[in-house]
Design a protein around this motif. Structure first.
Motif, PDB file in Angstrom:
ATOM      1  N   SER A  58       0.828  -1.202   0.000  1.00 57.21           N
ATOM      2  CA  SER A  58       0.000   0.000   0.000  1.00 57.21           C
ATOM      3  C   SER A  58       0.866   1.256   0.000  1.00 57.21           C
ATOM      4  O   SER A  58       0.511   2.255  -0.590  1.00 57.21           O
ATOM      5  CB  SER A  58      -1.007  -0.008   1.153  1.00 57.21           C
ATOM      6  OG  SER A  58      -0.374   0.323   2.345  1.00 57.21           O
ATOM      7  N   ASP A  59       2.071   1.171   0.601  1.00 57.22           N
ATOM      8  CA  ASP A  59       2.995   2.312   0.497  1.00 57.22           C
ATOM      9  C   ASP A  59       3.327   2.590  -0.963  1.00 57.22           C
ATOM     10  O   ASP A  59       3.270   3.713  -1.450  1.00 57.22           O
ATOM     11  CB  ASP A  59       4.329   1.994   1.196  1.00 57.22           C
ATOM     12  CG  ASP A  59       4.217   2.255   2.696  1.00 57.22           C
ATOM     13  OD1 ASP A  59       3.120   2.684   3.117  1.00 57.22           O
ATOM     14  OD2 ASP A  59       5.207   2.011   3.409  1.00 57.22           O
ATOM     15  N   LEU A  60       3.631   1.493  -1.684  1.00 59.48           N
ATOM     16  CA  LEU A  60       3.975   1.626  -3.095  1.00 59.48           C
ATOM     17  C   LEU A  60       2.799   2.175  -3.888  1.00 59.48           C
ATOM     18  O   LEU A  60       2.929   3.023  -4.762  1.00 59.48           O
ATOM     19  CB  LEU A  60       4.362   0.258  -3.673  1.00 59.48           C
ATOM     20  CG  LEU A  60       5.811  -0.134  -3.493  1.00 59.48           C
ATOM     21  CD1 LEU A  60       6.033  -1.524  -4.079  1.00 59.48           C
ATOM     22  CD2 LEU A  60       6.717   0.867  -4.209  1.00 59.48           C
ATOM     23  N   GLY A  61       1.617   1.651  -3.549  1.00 59.87           N
ATOM     24  CA  GLY A  61       0.383   2.084  -4.220  1.00 59.87           C
ATOM     25  C   GLY A  61       0.181   3.568  -4.038  1.00 59.87           C
ATOM     26  O   GLY A  61      -0.115   4.296  -4.983  1.00 59.87           O
ATOM     27  N   LEU A  62       0.406   4.021  -2.816  1.00 57.31           N
ATOM     28  CA  LEU A  62       0.211   5.443  -2.541  1.00 57.31           C
ATOM     29  C   LEU A  62       1.206   6.285  -3.331  1.00 57.31           C
ATOM     30  O   LEU A  62       0.878   7.316  -3.894  1.00 57.31           O
ATOM     31  CB  LEU A  62       0.400   5.724  -1.042  1.00 57.31           C
ATOM     32  CG  LEU A  62      -0.838   5.478  -0.200  1.00 57.31           C
ATOM     33  CD1 LEU A  62      -0.536   5.785   1.266  1.00 57.31           C
ATOM     34  CD2 LEU A  62      -2.004   6.336  -0.675  1.00 57.31           C
ATOM     35  N   HIS A  63       2.440   5.772  -3.392  1.00 57.14           N
ATOM     36  CA  HIS A  63       3.471   6.489  -4.134  1.00 57.14           C
ATOM     37  C   HIS A  63       3.074   6.608  -5.605  1.00 57.14           C
ATOM     38  O   HIS A  63       3.152   7.667  -6.222  1.00 57.14           O
ATOM     39  CB  HIS A  63       4.799   5.737  -3.991  1.00 57.14           C
ATOM     40  CG  HIS A  63       5.899   6.361  -4.773  1.00 57.14           C
ATOM     41  ND1 HIS A  63       6.417   7.593  -4.450  1.00 57.14           N
ATOM     42  CD2 HIS A  63       6.562   5.933  -5.876  1.00 57.14           C
ATOM     43  CE1 HIS A  63       7.347   7.902  -5.328  1.00 57.14           C
ATOM     44  NE2 HIS A  63       7.465   6.908  -6.201  1.00 57.14           N
ATOM     45  N   LEU A  64       2.579   5.467  -6.112  1.00 50.92           N
ATOM     46  CA  LEU A  64       2.149   5.429  -7.508  1.00 50.92           C
ATOM     47  C   LEU A  64       1.008   6.426  -7.730  1.00 50.92           C
ATOM     48  O   LEU A  64       1.008   7.223  -8.674  1.00 50.92           O
ATOM     49  CB  LEU A  64       1.687   4.006  -7.834  1.00 50.92           C
ATOM     50  CG  LEU A  64       1.459   3.704  -9.297  1.00 50.92           C
ATOM     51  CD1 LEU A  64       2.791   3.726 -10.033  1.00 50.92           C
ATOM     52  CD2 LEU A  64       0.806   2.325  -9.447  1.00 50.92           C
ATOM     53  N   ALA A  65       0.038   6.391  -6.808  1.00 51.44           N
ATOM     54  CA  ALA A  65      -1.113   7.278  -6.930  1.00 51.44           C
ATOM     55  C   ALA A  65      -0.676   8.739  -6.912  1.00 51.44           C
ATOM     56  O   ALA A  65      -1.165   9.558  -7.683  1.00 51.44           O
ATOM     57  CB  ALA A  65      -2.099   7.004  -5.804  1.00 51.44           C
ATOM     58  N   ASP A  66       0.303   9.018  -6.036  1.00 47.53           N
ATOM     59  CA  ASP A  66       0.816  10.391  -5.961  1.00 47.53           C
ATOM     60  C   ASP A  66       1.422  10.821  -7.287  1.00 47.53           C
ATOM     61  O   ASP A  66       1.184  11.922  -7.777  1.00 47.53           O
ATOM     62  CB  ASP A  66       1.931  10.475  -4.902  1.00 47.53           C
ATOM     63  CG  ASP A  66       1.346  10.901  -3.568  1.00 47.53           C
ATOM     64  OD1 ASP A  66       0.153  11.257  -3.550  1.00 47.53           O
ATOM     65  OD2 ASP A  66       2.080  10.854  -2.564  1.00 47.53           O
ATOM     66  N   THR A  67       2.221   9.896  -7.850  1.00 50.03           N
ATOM     67  CA  THR A  67       2.878  10.219  -9.118  1.00 50.03           C
ATOM     68  C   THR A  67       1.838  10.479 -10.198  1.00 50.03           C
ATOM     69  O   THR A  67       1.928  11.446 -10.956  1.00 50.03           O
ATOM     70  CB  THR A  67       3.783   9.040  -9.551  1.00 50.03           C
ATOM     71  OG1 THR A  67       4.529   8.647  -8.412  1.00 50.03           O
ATOM     72  CG2 THR A  67       4.688   9.426 -10.679  1.00 50.03           C
TER      73      THR A  67
END
Ligand SMILES: Nc1nc2c(ncn2[C@@H]2O[C@@H]3COP(=O)(O)O[C@H]4[C@@H](O)[C@H](n5cnc6c(=O)[nH]c(N)nc65)O[C@@H]4COP(=O)(O)O[C@H]3[C@H]2O)c(=O)[nH]1
Length: 658
Positions: free
Chosen positions: A101-110
Motif C-alpha cells: 500500500s505504500d507503493l500504491g500510494l506512491h504510484l497514486a501520488d505520481t
C-alpha cells in the motif's frame, strides 16, 4: 516444565510474528508456527534460511521469495545462547501488505501529479484540500490560492443556480456528475471545460471527499472551430469556398424567391495570373491572390459574398440586386480595381486583368448549380471577347457554348483530314504600288459549312491547344508554297505568317521555324513572323529571348494589330522587330475621324524613328491609301488590292500587277 516455560511456548505458538533461532551458520535450530507459515518452506529446523545475520542487534526489511509470490518481511535479530552455543533469535514480521500500500500510494501520488487533466480534491464540506500541477496550469491558481477555498472560486457566472442545483442532485443521488462548464481562469478569461466529479465515501458510507477531474476544452474547441472554418473556406485568402458559396447561393435564392428580388452570381477569372505565377513563383502568386481577395472584399457591399474556388477563380454573390445592370456596374468596377497595379512585398509591381461572367436569378438560372454553370459559360464568353470585360449568361450564350464544343470536335478532325487551307492576301509597297509579299491566312474548308473564316475557330483552337498544330501546318505550307513560286520563276516574296501567343510562349518555336526553313529551303530573310502585342506583353523577358532566337535565324519579325493592346512605342524598343502593322481600326476612320488620322500619323513617325517599316492593315479605299502615302507609310494590305485568296489566284494577281 516450569509454568513460565509453558507460558513462553504458548506465546511463541500464538503470536503472529515468526520467531526463528539460527546458529552462527544460519541453520535453523527453532521456528514457531507463524515462521513456518511465513516462509512457506514446511518444517524449518535444519534448513538454511539464507537470511542476513549480524553480530549485534539489527532491524531490516527483506524480500521473501515464496511459492505464493514475493512478499516483504521486517527482521529483528539479537544474539542469544542456545544449547550453550552462540546463536541468534530472529523475529520475522510480514509487512507485505503495508509495503504494497505504500507503493500504491506512491504510484497514486505520481499519477496525481503528472496527469494532464486538472485534479481537485475537496473535503466533505467542499473545501479544496488538494490540487495537482495541471489544475494550476489550467486555472492559473496555485495551491496556496485555492487551499481551503471552495470551487465556487472558479465560477464564471455563465451558469445559473439551477445548473449547480441539478449538478449536486446528481452527485448526491448517483455519486457522480459529468458535464461541460464555463469557468473563469485567474486572469479572468472564461473558458469551457469538461468536469467529472466523483464522491469518495469511507467504509461506513459517509462522504469524506469529492474528486473533480477538469479537462480544458478551449484548445480543442479552437482547433475544432478552425477545422470547421477550413471545411468552408479557402485557406489562403480565408474567403468562403465553393461549398459555402453554394449554400449561401441556395439560401439567397430562397430569400429572393420569397421577396421577389434579384440575385447575381459573378464568376471571375484573372487574366495573366498564370504568367505571373510561372515567372515569379508561387509565393508571389499567393501574395497576389491575397491582394486580389482584399480588393474584391472592399469593392462589394457587406451583404455580398466574395468566394474563391481555387486557382485564380473568384466569385461574388450579390443579393437583392436591382437587376442585370447593377450587376454589370459592379462587374465593371471589379475589373477596374483589379487591373490597377499591385505592389508586392518583394518590391515588384505587377499588373493583371480580370474577366467576369454573370448569371442572374431568376432571369437565367433557378438553382445554384445552374447559376454557377451559367456564370461559368458567361465568363468563357467574356474571355473569348478579349478579356478584361464582363459577359452575361443568356440562351444565345448557351447555344454558342454548344456550338463551340461542336467546332472543337470537328476542328480536330479537320486538321488530320487535311481540311485546312492557306489564303494569301497581297502586301503592297506604297511608293511603287507593287505586290512585294503576302500574309498567309488560314481557312477551314469544312465539308458541311463550306469555307470557315479563322474568327470562328482560332480562339477555340487557342483554348484547346490545337492552335499549335494549326500554326505549324500554316508555316510549313506557306514556306512550301513560297518555294513553289520561286521554282515557277516568281521573285522571292516576303511571306508573313501569324504566330499565336500560345505557340510563341509554349516550348521553343525557333526550333520549329528552323526545321521548316531547312526542310523547305525557303530563305529565312523572306519569312516574316507576326506576333500580337498581347503575346509580347505577356511574358516580357521570355518574349525578348524568344524573339532574339528567331532573329538569329534571319527571319523578319512583325508586330500585328498595333494599337489594340496596351503597349507603347517606347516599349517596342525592347523587342528586335522589323515591321509594325497598324490595326485596321485606325485605318477604318480615315478620312472621317481626325483623331484616328493623327494617331496613324504619330505611329508612322515614331515607328520610323525606331527604324521599323510600317504596314497599314485593312485598307479598303483610295482615300485611305492616299492619306497613308502622304504620311510616308511603307506598305499596305487590304480589300483595295484584294481579299485573301488561294495560292493560284494570288499568283495570277501578282503576275497581272507586275
Ligand atoms: N474588313 C476588312 N478586313 C480585312 C481587310 N484586309 C484584310 N482583312 C482581314 O484582316 C485580317 C488580318 O489578319 P490579322 O490581323 O493577322 O488577323 C487574323 C489573325 O489574327 C488570325 N489568323 C488568321 N490566320 C491565322 C493563322 O494561320 N494562325 C494564327 N495564329 N492566327 C491566324 O485570324 C485573324 C483574322 O483573319 P482573317 O479572317 O483572314 O482576316 C484577315 C484579313 O482577311 C480589309 O480591307 N477589310
Amino acid at each position: 516444565m516450569t509454568e513460565n516455560l509453558i507460558n513462553f511456548q504458548l506465546i511463541l505458538t500464538t503470536i503472529s510474528d515468526g520467531i526463528v533461532v539460527v546458529d552462527q551458520r544460519g541453520v535453523v535450530l527453532y521456528a514457531n508456527e507463524s515462521a513456518e507459515r511465513l516462509f512457506e518452506r514446511g518444517e524449518l529446523v535444519g534448513k538454511d534460511l539464507a537470511v542476513p545475520i549480524h553480530s549485534g542487534e539489527t532491524r531490516q526489511d527483506i524480500n521473501l521469495i515464496r511459492p505464493s509470490g514475493i512478499g516483504w518481511a521486517e527482521l529483528r535479530s539479537a544474539p542469544i545462547t542456545w544449547d550453550k552455543q552462540p546463536a541468534f533469535v530472529i523475529c520475522v514480521r510480514d509487512i507485505t501488505e503495508r509495503k504494497t500500500s505504500d507503493l500504491g500510494l506512491h504510484l497514486a501520488d505520481t499519477v496525481f501529479d503528472s496527469t494532464r487533466e486538472g485534479l481537485m480534491v475537496t473535503d466533505s464540506a467542499q473545501r479544496i484540500v488538494r490540487i495537482n500541477p495541471a489544475f494550476s496550469e489550467i486555472t492559473g491558481y496555485s495551491a496556496a490560492d485555492v487551499l481551503d477555498q471552495t470551487p465556487a472560486l472558479l465560477r464564471s457566472g455563465r451558469h445559473d443556480s439551477a445548473f449547480y442545483a441539478a449538478m449536486w442532485d446528481s452527485i448526491n443521488v448517483s455519486g457522480h456528475w459529468q458535464g461541460e462548464v464555463w469557468n473563469r481562469r485567474k486572469n479572468s478569461e472564461i473558458y469551457p471545460q469538461l468536469i467529472s466529479i466523483d464522491v469518495i465515501r469511507d467504509h461506513t458510507g459517509r462522504v469524506c471527499n469529492y474528486v473533480a477531474v477538469l479537462t480544458d476544452l478551449s484548445k480543442l474547441r479552437s482547433s475544432q472551430l478552425e477545422l470547421d472554418f477550413l471545411a468552408h473556406h479557402d485557406p489562403l485568402t480565408r474567403l468562403p469556398n465553393r461549398l459555402l458559396l453554394l449554400s449561401r447561393l441556395q439560401h439567397g435564392i430562397e430569400l429572393a424567391q420569397r421577396d421577389g428580388t434579384h440575385l447575381a452570381l459573378l464568376m471571375l477569372d484573372l487574366d495573366r495570373f498564370k504568367d505571373i505565377n510561372d515567372s515569379f513563383g508561387h509565393l508571389v502568386g499567393d501574395e497576389l491572390l491575397q491582394l486580389v481577395a482584399t480588393r474584391l472584399v472592399k469593392q462589394v457591399r457587406t451583404i455580398d459574398t466574395v468566394g474563391r474556388f481555387g486557382g485564380d477563380e473568384f466569385s461574388v454573390l450579390m443579393e437583392d440586386v436591382a437587376g442585370a445592370e447593377q450587376a454589370a456596374r459592379v462587374a465593371n468596377d471589379i475589373i477596374r480595381v483589379l487591373s490597377e497595379p499591385y505592389g508586392l512585398s518583394s518590391g515588384v509591381e505587377v499588373r493583371i486583368g480580370a474577366s467576369v461572367g454573370i448569371s442572374i436569378y431568376p432571369d437565367n438560372g433557378l438553382t445554384p448549380e445552374l447559376m454557377l454553370q451559367q456564370a461559368d459559360s458567361a465568363l468563357y464568353q467574356a474571355k473569348i471577347e478579349g478579356r478584361g470585360r464582363f459577359a452575361y449568361f443568356s440562351e444565345s450564350l448557351t447555344q454558342a457554348a454548344r456550338a463551340r464544343i461542336d467546332i472543337e470536335v470537328r476542328l480536330r478532325r479537320a486538321i488530320t483530314q487535311g481540311e485546312l487551307r492557306v489564303y494569301y492576301q497581297p502586301q503592297v509597297d506604297i511608293p511603287s504600288g507593287r505586290i512585294v509579299g503576302a500574309e498567309a491566312l488560314v481557312r477551314w474548308q469544312c465539308p458541311i459549312e463550306g469555307l470557315v473564316p479563322p474568327a470562328r475557330f482560332i480562339t477555340i483552337a487557342e483554348a484547346t491547344g490545337l492552335i499549335g498544330e494549326i500554326d505549324d501546318w500554316v508555316l510549313r505550307e506557306t514556306c512550301q508554297q513560297g518555294q513553289r513560286w520561286r521554282a515557277a520563276g516568281l521573285p522571292t516574296l516576303t511571306l508573313a505568317v501569324n504566330l499565336s501567343a500560345y505557340q510563341f510562349l509554349q516550348g521553343d518555336i525557333s526550333q520549329t521555324v528552323a526545321q521548316v526553313l531547312r526542310d523547305t529551303g525557303y530563305p529565312a530573310a523572306f519569312l516574316e513572323l507576326e506576333l500580337t502585342e498581347s503575346a509580347l506583353m505577356q511574358r516580357e523577358a521570355q518574349a525578348i529571348q524568344m524573339l532574339d532566337r528567331l532573329k538569329a535565324l534571319g527571319v523578319r519579325l512583325a508586330i500585328d494589330d498595333f494599337g489594340t493592346g496596351y503597349s507603347s512605342l517606347a516599349y517596342l524598343k525592347l523587342f528586335p522587330l522589323d515591321v509594325l502593322k497598324i490595326d485596321k481600326r485606325f485605318i477604318d476612320d480615315i478620312p472621317a475621324h481626325r483623331d484616328d488620322m493623327e494617331i496613324v500619323t504619330a505611329i508612322i513617325a515614331m515607328a520610323h524613328s525606331l527604324r521599323l517599316k510600317v504596314l497599314a492593315e485593312g485598307v479598303e479605299n483610295k482615300e485611305q491609301l492616299a492619306y497613308l502615302q502622304t504620311q510616308g507609310c511603307d506598305q499596305f494590305q487590304g480589300y483595295l488590292t484584294s481579299r485573301p485568296v488561294p495560292a493560284a489566284e494570288f499568283e495570277k494577281l501578282f503576275l497581272s500587277g507586275r
